[in-house]
Design a protein around this motif. Sequence first.
Motif, mmCIF file in Angstrom:
data_model
loop_
_atom_site.group_PDB
_atom_site.id
_atom_site.type_symbol
_atom_site.label_atom_id
_atom_site.label_comp_id
_atom_site.label_asym_id
_atom_site.label_seq_id
_atom_site.Cartn_x
_atom_site.Cartn_y
_atom_site.Cartn_z
ATOM 1 N N PRO A 79 0.830 -1.210 0.000
ATOM 2 C CA PRO A 79 0.000 0.000 0.000
ATOM 3 C C PRO A 79 0.867 1.264 0.000
ATOM 4 O O PRO A 79 1.922 1.301 0.634
ATOM 5 C CB PRO A 79 -0.793 -0.114 1.306
ATOM 6 C CG PRO A 79 -0.708 -1.551 1.710
ATOM 7 C CD PRO A 79 0.615 -2.044 1.202
ATOM 8 N N LEU A 80 0.427 2.278 -0.711
ATOM 9 C CA LEU A 80 1.037 3.600 -0.646
ATOM 10 C C LEU A 80 0.088 4.494 0.133
ATOM 11 O O LEU A 80 -1.024 4.791 -0.328
ATOM 12 C CB LEU A 80 1.276 4.174 -2.050
ATOM 13 C CG LEU A 80 2.656 3.941 -2.651
ATOM 14 C CD1 LEU A 80 2.811 2.461 -3.003
ATOM 15 C CD2 LEU A 80 2.854 4.784 -3.901
ATOM 16 N N THR A 81 0.504 4.856 1.327
ATOM 17 C CA THR A 81 -0.383 5.599 2.210
ATOM 18 C C THR A 81 0.266 6.909 2.637
ATOM 19 O O THR A 81 1.473 7.088 2.552
ATOM 20 C CB THR A 81 -0.702 4.776 3.467
ATOM 21 O OG1 THR A 81 0.524 4.422 4.129
ATOM 22 C CG2 THR A 81 -1.450 3.500 3.101
ATOM 23 N N LYS A 82 -0.584 7.808 3.114
ATOM 24 C CA LYS A 82 -0.073 9.058 3.657
ATOM 25 C C LYS A 82 -0.206 9.019 5.171
ATOM 26 O O LYS A 82 -0.967 8.225 5.728
ATOM 27 C CB LYS A 82 -0.837 10.252 3.096
ATOM 28 C CG LYS A 82 -2.306 10.312 3.489
ATOM 29 C CD LYS A 82 -2.973 11.548 2.917
ATOM 30 C CE LYS A 82 -4.415 11.672 3.381
ATOM 31 N NZ LYS A 82 -5.056 12.923 2.898
ATOM 32 N N GLY A 83 0.546 9.893 5.840
ATOM 33 C CA GLY A 83 0.513 9.966 7.291
ATOM 34 C C GLY A 83 1.335 11.151 7.751
ATOM 35 O O GLY A 83 1.904 11.881 6.930
ATOM 36 N N PRO A 88 5.212 7.462 2.224
ATOM 37 C CA PRO A 88 5.423 6.956 0.860
ATOM 38 C C PRO A 88 4.589 7.659 -0.199
ATOM 39 O O PRO A 88 5.068 7.932 -1.300
ATOM 40 C CB PRO A 88 5.048 5.475 0.975
ATOM 41 C CG PRO A 88 5.223 5.132 2.402
ATOM 42 C CD PRO A 88 4.852 6.379 3.162
ATOM 43 N N LEU A 89 3.331 7.953 0.101
ATOM 44 C CA LEU A 89 2.439 8.512 -0.910
ATOM 45 C C LEU A 89 2.864 9.914 -1.339
ATOM 46 O O LEU A 89 2.928 10.206 -2.543
ATOM 47 C CB LEU A 89 0.999 8.538 -0.392
ATOM 48 C CG LEU A 89 -0.063 8.947 -1.412
ATOM 49 C CD1 LEU A 89 -0.111 7.954 -2.566
ATOM 50 C CD2 LEU A 89 -1.434 9.058 -0.750
ATOM 51 N N ARG A 120 -6.172 12.804 -1.371
ATOM 52 C CA ARG A 120 -7.398 12.375 -0.696
ATOM 53 C C ARG A 120 -7.419 10.905 -0.322
ATOM 54 O O ARG A 120 -8.157 10.510 0.577
ATOM 55 C CB ARG A 120 -8.597 12.696 -1.588
ATOM 56 C CG ARG A 120 -8.927 14.179 -1.630
ATOM 57 C CD ARG A 120 -9.256 14.687 -0.241
ATOM 58 N NE ARG A 120 -9.746 16.054 -0.271
ATOM 59 C CZ ARG A 120 -9.286 17.017 0.503
ATOM 60 N NH1 ARG A 120 -8.311 16.782 1.333
ATOM 61 N NH2 ARG A 120 -9.803 18.223 0.444
ATOM 62 N N ALA A 121 -6.668 10.072 -0.995
ATOM 63 C CA ALA A 121 -6.682 8.637 -0.689
ATOM 64 C C ALA A 121 -5.394 8.024 -1.187
ATOM 65 O O ALA A 121 -4.742 8.576 -2.078
ATOM 66 C CB ALA A 121 -7.879 7.954 -1.350
ATOM 67 N N GLY A 122 -5.011 6.904 -0.584
ATOM 68 C CA GLY A 122 -3.801 6.223 -1.011
ATOM 69 C C GLY A 122 -4.101 5.130 -2.030
ATOM 70 O O GLY A 122 -5.238 4.968 -2.480
ATOM 71 N N PHE A 123 -3.067 4.395 -2.399
ATOM 72 C CA PHE A 123 -3.223 3.233 -3.264
ATOM 73 C C PHE A 123 -3.168 1.977 -2.400
ATOM 74 O O PHE A 123 -2.214 1.786 -1.649
ATOM 75 C CB PHE A 123 -2.103 3.157 -4.305
ATOM 76 C CG PHE A 123 -2.158 4.211 -5.370
ATOM 77 C CD1 PHE A 123 -3.369 4.715 -5.818
ATOM 78 C CD2 PHE A 123 -0.995 4.690 -5.953
ATOM 79 C CE1 PHE A 123 -3.435 5.684 -6.810
ATOM 80 C CE2 PHE A 123 -1.032 5.653 -6.945
ATOM 81 C CZ PHE A 123 -2.259 6.153 -7.377
#
Length: 257
Positions: A79-83, A88-89, A120-123
């Motif tokens: 997953p490519l997520t933000k935080g 990563p995203l 707005r959303a990750g992969f």
Amino acid sequence: MTISPAFRGAALALLWAPLVLVSGCQRAAYAPTARFAPVTSQPVGKTQAEDPAAAALIAPYHDKVTAQMTEVLGTAPQPLTKGPGENPLSNFVADLQRERASRELKQPIPLGVMTNGGLRAGFAAGPVTLGSVFELMPFENELVVLDAPGPVVQQLFDYAAHIKMAVSGATYTVTFDGLPKDIRIGGQPFDVNDSRTWPIAISDYLATGGDNMVFFKTLVPRHTNVLLRTAIADHVRDLTKAGQPVAAKVEGRVKAN
């Protein structure tokens, strides 16, 4: 001449009569009365039968959009997520911004900026579809380039250090009181007093002061005429053509003191 009491009384009666009539016929204060059209609409729900004519009219457009949104552009092994902080995203998007802007303007672009608020959303792990890209970037934001002088670049890193945001093409360290130090752009120490400017690949939303980046508002953007969403989708396609996955990671672009 003497006026009789009877004549005087008749005259007074004639004079007062119009006033009495006017007073008696005067309307009360106007009170508006709402008149609503008959209710003809019906609530839409799952229990309502589908209208065949409307369904037939919509079907070709629905099918076309569905086919486009389900197109698989690439594959993400993880997953490519933000935080909070570097993630990563935002690394993935900020990097591709620099790459695409460099290609469009035919010059190196040393810096790229993307905030968490702009994504707005990750992969999710697995197939990355065009629909996934629309969920990530639902806005009609254009990829632009800002030519920032040293003091504005310093303000960018002051802003970044406060939230430990990574900046593509650069590294820096956050001090205990939340200030940036040892800023390096392309591996070279940053000098705020250098007379040069640093091109920054960024969305037009952030370039005009979005997410409180007000220090960018005085700069005139150079346009690429490429939507950021298009740049993301094209980059994923290019990775797939090159046999590469959709991947990014935290690389230590932001260090804590």
